[in-house]
Every structure is written in structure tokens, then in C-alpha cells.
Write a protein that holds these residues in place. Structure first.
Motif, PDB file in Angstrom:
ATOM      1  N   VAL A  21       0.937  -1.139   0.310  1.00 49.25           N
ATOM      2  CA  VAL A  21       0.017   0.129  -0.051  1.00 49.25           C
ATOM      3  C   VAL A  21       0.751   1.293   0.009  1.00 49.25           C
ATOM      4  O   VAL A  21       0.555   2.126  -0.745  1.00 49.25           O
ATOM      5  CB  VAL A  21      -0.879   0.073   1.277  1.00 49.25           C
ATOM      6  CG1 VAL A  21      -1.796   1.378   1.371  1.00 49.25           C
ATOM      7  CG2 VAL A  21      -1.897  -1.054   1.233  1.00 49.25           C
ATOM      8  N   GLY A  24       2.035   2.004  -3.589  1.00 45.83           N
ATOM      9  CA  GLY A  24       1.223   2.552  -4.285  1.00 45.83           C
ATOM     10  C   GLY A  24       0.927   3.975  -3.977  1.00 45.83           C
ATOM     11  O   GLY A  24       0.687   4.803  -5.031  1.00 45.83           O
ATOM     12  N   THR A  39       2.825  -2.452  -8.247  1.00 50.81           N
ATOM     13  CA  THR A  39       1.494  -2.449  -8.177  1.00 50.81           C
ATOM     14  C   THR A  39       0.682  -3.011  -9.351  1.00 50.81           C
ATOM     15  O   THR A  39      -0.396  -3.068  -9.549  1.00 50.81           O
ATOM     16  CB  THR A  39       0.757  -0.948  -7.922  1.00 50.81           C
ATOM     17  OG1 THR A  39       1.259  -0.145  -9.061  1.00 50.81           O
ATOM     18  CG2 THR A  39       1.511  -0.419  -6.611  1.00 50.81           C
ATOM     19  N   THR A  55      -3.851  -0.882  -6.059  1.00 49.17           N
ATOM     20  CA  THR A  55      -3.376  -0.728  -4.963  1.00 49.17           C
ATOM     21  C   THR A  55      -4.378  -1.179  -3.902  1.00 49.17           C
ATOM     22  O   THR A  55      -4.264  -2.042  -2.940  1.00 49.17           O
ATOM     23  CB  THR A  55      -2.943   0.446  -4.351  1.00 49.17           C
ATOM     24  OG1 THR A  55      -1.961   1.090  -5.217  1.00 49.17           O
ATOM     25  CG2 THR A  55      -2.537   0.612  -2.846  1.00 49.17           C
ATOM     26  N   SER A 122      -6.217   5.596  -1.613  1.00 54.54           N
ATOM     27  CA  SER A 122      -6.399   4.907  -2.871  1.00 54.54           C
ATOM     28  C   SER A 122      -7.577   4.746  -3.645  1.00 54.54           C
ATOM     29  O   SER A 122      -7.642   5.070  -5.054  1.00 54.54           O
ATOM     30  CB  SER A 122      -5.696   3.619  -2.850  1.00 54.54           C
ATOM     31  OG  SER A 122      -4.152   3.721  -2.588  1.00 54.54           O
TER      32      SER A 122
END
Length: 240
Positions: A21, A24, A39, A55, A122
Motif C-alpha cells: 500500500v 502505491g 502495483t 493498490t 487510493s
């Protein structure tokens, strides 16, 4: 599973989630490819919205798995919140001490709250990307694809593609910008599973997080014989 098994499993799930994460989020913010994280998309080719979507696609299910393991650990082990969080790196840590509580709090912040924020961020970035419907084969030259501009949460409730022929629907795709939407050849395909990744898994992760918090701070029950030898150390002797 024993205390050690659950601790090891949660460590790798939580660390993998954090790194993926974080990679991303840093990428969509204009940073480089940190930690070698991939990603599955490129901001230059596909756009930040697609990177953010990828992500979430892996990050949200990983978060659910991580919370399931943490929830199982909290249910089985410990009598106070700091004992119900797996101890990582510092084996034998007295979690009841002030520095032990600070360390366990930092673990929660870094391995639970930061990934959750990254997944939410995201989702918001993925929402900013336009969605288009591919032009069917045989269309006149210069025919532009239908597209929906980003920012209206269309990605959470995808439009129905036009059925150009019985049983045939063109792809919906999340693309980089309006110019790419008019061509609708790049980006990432969206379908029924998009709702699961963008809504169901994040929602389940939030529910598991709230359940985990309740499990952490539940009243201590009557002491009983430990389920495994590790409980005798971390569950009975970390009260001060």
C-alpha cells in the motif's frame, strides 16, 4: 494455531500489506518505486487512478486477512489490550510497561491504521479517473467511446454497458485521462468484481477493525490454564 504461529502469520501479512500500500500511495503522489514494490500499473502509461485501483485490488483483501489473524490472536491470548496485540521483533517484551504500551501502540498505528488510510486514499484517487466503454468492432472511423468523467464515484456503481449484439457487451475501462477515454484501449478493465474490491472488501475490513478494537478492550475474563506455553509468559506475567 499457537501464539507463535499467529504472530508469525500476522507479521508477514501486515508487513506485506504495509509495503504494497505504501508503494502505491507514494507512486500516485509522484514518488519513485520504493522497496521494489510493484502495483501492476504505471502512472506514466496508465495514470494515477489505475495505480490507485490496483493498490486497492490487492490491499483491501490483504487488510481483511490481516485483521482476521489479529482478531483471532486477540480472542485467544492476553488479558489487556497490549497483550492482545502480537509482539513483533522484540521477543520477551513486557507489554505492560509504559515503553511496552508505547511500542504496541506504534505497531497498531504503523501496521493497521497507516494501511487503512492508504487504502482509503487510493479509493479516492481511483475515483478521479475517467471510465470509458470500448467502441465495438465495425464502428465507423472516428467513433468515440462513451465515457464518464472521474470524481463522481461512478467506479463504485458502474454503468451498464450497451449490448451491441445478443450476449455481447464491450469492456468498461478505467483510463488515464479524457484523451485516453475517447480511444478506450489502455487502462484497466472494470467488471462485476470492481464492486467487491472497491466496496465489499474495504467495508469488511472496517467492520473487522471495529470488531478487533472491541476484542482488544473487552473486560478480562477469569484466568484459566494457558492454551499453549507462550500464554504463561505473555498472558500471565505482563501485568506491570
Amino acid at each position: 494455531m499457537s501464539r507463535e504461529h499467529l504472530t508469525l502469520l500476522w507479521k508477514w501479512l501486515a508487513l506485506g500489506l504495509l509495503l504494497y500500500v505504501l508503494a502505491g500511495v507514494v507512486t500516485v503522489q509522484g514518488g519513485g518505486d520504493i522497496f521494489g514494490g510493484k502495483t501492476g500499473a504505471s502512472p506514466e502509461k496508465d495514470g494515477n487512478a489505475v495505480v490507485a485501483y490496483m493498490t486497492v485490488v490487492l490491499g483491501a483483501p490483504l487488510f481483511c486477512l490481516s485483521m482476521l489473524v489479529a482478531l483471532l490472536y486477540a480472542r485467544r491470548h492476553g488479558t489487556a489490550w497490549h497483550e492482545r496485540v502480537p509482539v513483533l521483533l522484540l521477543e520477551g517484551l513486557r507489554t505492560g510497561s509504559w515503553e511496552g504500551r508505547v511500542f504496541q501502540g506504534a505497531v497498531i498505528f504503523v501496521l493497521v491504521l497507516l494501511p487503512l488510510y492508504g487504502i482509503g486514499h487510493s479509493i479516492r484517487i481511483a475515483n478521479d479517473g475517467p471510465i470509458c466503454e470500448q467502441v465495438p468492432d465495425g464502428s465507423p472511423p472516428g467513433t468515440e467511446a462513451r465515457f464518464w468523467p472521474g470524481g463522481h464515484w461512478t467506479i463504485l456503481d458502474l454503468p451498464d454497458p450497451i449490448e451491441y449484439a445478443p450476449g455481447r457487451r464491450e469492456q468498461l475501462r478505467l483510463v488515464k485521462d479524457e484523451a485516453a477515454a475517447k480511444i478506450c484501449k489502455s487502462g484497466f478493465q472494470l467488471d462485476w468484481y470492481t464492486f467487491w474490491f472497491m466496496v465489499v472488501f474495504p467495508g469488511a475490513g472496517m467492520a473487522l477493525l471495529l470488531l478487533w478494537i472491541g476484542m482488544l478492550f473487552r473486560p478480562a475474563g477469569r484466568k484459566r490454564a494457558p492454551a499453549d506455553p507462550g500464554d504463561a509468559v505473555a498472558g500471565w506475567h505482563q501485568s506491570g
